[in-house]
Design an enzyme around this catalytic site. Sequence first.
Site, PDB file in Angstrom:
ATOM      1  N   ALA A  25      18.254  45.654 -51.894  1.00  0.00           N
ATOM      2  CA  ALA A  25      18.315  44.567 -52.871  1.00  0.00           C
ATOM      3  C   ALA A  25      19.220  44.873 -54.074  1.00  0.00           C
ATOM      4  O   ALA A  25      20.005  44.006 -54.486  1.00  0.00           O
ATOM      5  CB  ALA A  25      16.905  44.219 -53.333  1.00  0.00           C
TER       6      ALA A  25
ATOM      7  N   GLY B 118      23.152  31.450 -48.272  1.00  0.00           N
ATOM      8  CA  GLY B 118      22.162  32.505 -48.293  1.00  0.00           C
ATOM      9  C   GLY B 118      21.401  32.543 -49.597  1.00  0.00           C
ATOM     10  O   GLY B 118      22.017  32.704 -50.665  1.00  0.00           O
TER      11      GLY B 118
ATOM     12  N   ASP C 195      23.991  42.304 -47.181  1.00  0.00           N
ATOM     13  CA  ASP C 195      23.994  42.937 -45.861  1.00  0.00           C
ATOM     14  C   ASP C 195      25.128  42.449 -44.976  1.00  0.00           C
ATOM     15  O   ASP C 195      25.384  43.028 -43.920  1.00  0.00           O
ATOM     16  CB  ASP C 195      22.664  42.672 -45.148  1.00  0.00           C
ATOM     17  CG  ASP C 195      21.503  43.425 -45.776  1.00  0.00           C
ATOM     18  OD1 ASP C 195      21.758  44.398 -46.506  1.00  0.00           O
ATOM     19  OD2 ASP C 195      20.339  43.034 -45.539  1.00  0.00           O
TER      20      ASP C 195
ATOM     21  N   VAL D 243      23.746  27.126 -40.469  1.00  0.00           N
ATOM     22  CA  VAL D 243      25.208  27.164 -40.377  1.00  0.00           C
ATOM     23  C   VAL D 243      25.602  27.758 -39.034  1.00  0.00           C
ATOM     24  O   VAL D 243      25.051  28.770 -38.589  1.00  0.00           O
ATOM     25  CB  VAL D 243      25.795  27.986 -41.530  1.00  0.00           C
ATOM     26  CG1 VAL D 243      27.299  28.174 -41.358  1.00  0.00           C
ATOM     27  CG2 VAL D 243      25.498  27.315 -42.865  1.00  0.00           C
TER      28      VAL D 243
ATOM     29  N   GLU E 106       6.986  53.433 -44.181  1.00  0.00           N
ATOM     30  CA  GLU E 106       6.006  52.583 -44.869  1.00  0.00           C
ATOM     31  C   GLU E 106       5.088  51.883 -43.875  1.00  0.00           C
ATOM     32  O   GLU E 106       3.873  51.785 -44.104  1.00  0.00           O
ATOM     33  CB  GLU E 106       6.748  51.579 -45.749  1.00  0.00           C
ATOM     34  CG  GLU E 106       7.409  52.251 -46.956  1.00  0.00           C
ATOM     35  CD  GLU E 106       8.392  51.373 -47.692  1.00  0.00           C
ATOM     36  OE1 GLU E 106       8.681  51.648 -48.874  1.00  0.00           O
ATOM     37  OE2 GLU E 106       8.898  50.404 -47.094  1.00  0.00           O
TER      38      GLU E 106
ATOM     39  N   GLY F  43      19.141  34.810 -50.535  1.00  0.00           N
ATOM     40  CA  GLY F  43      18.559  36.114 -50.793  1.00  0.00           C
ATOM     41  C   GLY F  43      18.993  36.660 -52.138  1.00  0.00           C
ATOM     42  O   GLY F  43      19.452  35.923 -53.018  1.00  0.00           O
ATOM     43  N   PHE F  44      18.896  37.971 -52.297  1.00  0.00           N
ATOM     44  CA  PHE F  44      19.235  38.596 -53.579  1.00  0.00           C
ATOM     45  C   PHE F  44      20.694  38.359 -53.947  1.00  0.00           C
ATOM     46  O   PHE F  44      21.023  38.071 -55.097  1.00  0.00           O
ATOM     47  CB  PHE F  44      18.948  40.100 -53.525  1.00  0.00           C
ATOM     48  CG  PHE F  44      17.487  40.432 -53.510  1.00  0.00           C
ATOM     49  CD1 PHE F  44      16.736  40.405 -54.673  1.00  0.00           C
ATOM     50  CD2 PHE F  44      16.850  40.772 -52.326  1.00  0.00           C
ATOM     51  CE1 PHE F  44      15.387  40.706 -54.662  1.00  0.00           C
ATOM     52  CE2 PHE F  44      15.505  41.075 -52.300  1.00  0.00           C
ATOM     53  CZ  PHE F  44      14.768  41.043 -53.471  1.00  0.00           C
ATOM     54  N   GLY F  45      21.602  38.496 -52.978  1.00  0.00           N
ATOM     55  CA  GLY F  45      23.012  38.319 -53.271  1.00  0.00           C
ATOM     56  C   GLY F  45      23.352  36.892 -53.660  1.00  0.00           C
ATOM     57  O   GLY F  45      23.998  36.641 -54.678  1.00  0.00           O
TER      58      GLY F  45
END
Length: 408
Positions: free
Chosen positions: A307, A2, A291, A70, A162, A4-6
């Site tokens: 995030a 992954g 997440d 994966v 938003e 992403g942010f993590g």
Amino acid sequence: MGGGFGGLSVVKGLAGAPVAITLIDRRNHHLFQPLLYQVATASLATSEIAWPIRSLVRDRPEVTTLLATVTGVDVATQRVRFEDGTAIAYDTLVLATGARHAYFGHDEWEPFAPGLKTIEDATTIRRRILMAFEDAERESDPARQRALLTFVIVGGGPTGVELAGTIAELARHTLPPEFRNIDPGSAQVVLVESGPRVLRGYPDSLSDYASRSLAALGVEVALGRAVSEVAADHVIFGDRRLETRTVLWAAGVRASPAAQWLGAPTDGAGRVKVAPDLTAPGHPQVFVVGDTASVLDRKGRPAPGIAPAATQEGRYVARAIKARLRRASRPRPFRYRHPGSLAQIGKQSAVIDFGVVRLKGEIAWWLWGLAHIYFLIGARTRLAVALNWVWIHARNQRSARLITQGKS
């Protein structure tokens, strides 16, 4: 697994450690998800909120990047399996595989009500929104034209708020001078929330302000009504049927299938119930963040899927791995620290909850913008986004109104 942010936080935190890192993602880019809705509503281009993963780690020779999907994890042999039948071994595995939107048992609604988690989702939604106006311009039947100019957003959280506010501004301020047969400003934007208020995680005063601000933009806020049916030409919520061709889903998420791969216990959203050190129960060599993980904060509440939470978890995992390498004592249990909640409502309106300090209105909008610009990657991107927002603020023009990927 992954980018992403993590995942990237783990990679960043392991800089200088004696490790070989393989970073796997099924897409080649890191995405700044907090601004994804602005791509969906034609305010920003995709390149302004996404960056090639390889470019982000190009100065890290110990990091190998793989573009792959994966399909599973064999914890017994410590191998990650790929879609093409190949596999890769690991000593330590970090699962940061994110989440997708959830339809609460009604996956058949997805073709009619796309969610917003990826670049592809954003460009699909942008196409649907813009094509609705284009089709309405050619439509002679008043009823079908009205349905085309009706936009329904399901879910009153930050993403739903938003989206609704920005679509209303697009219709009322950006598009009217460009159409001849329709008045885009007459578009009906409806935000449907099953709960008693929007932004339910915010204080009542900010939630009430958000509802009033949406109403001022021309958004109809329908509270206390659950959606019971979504189809190609209508949506039903509560006892009301509304003819529409554009329904957008912002009502919930479900985790990636990581928990199934591990055979681990999950919460209601399919997230792994991790141990206090963010490892999967029974698998100390597997960490789960972002997440994909169900993490409790200091008050025993689940940490939000945002995030900052993924970033904090990634940094903690990097420290834990370094401690293992040094054979030092493990870090204290992870504790999430909430930095605050922010949501934009319109181009001059936002709400911010820092706990003791709560802000709303234009000053909150400026702080919201500064915070998001700060977390973007690269000076060029920050400058481009800032100039785009200034232009929208001053001229009501959104230059990213491109219809791509065909009509359907």
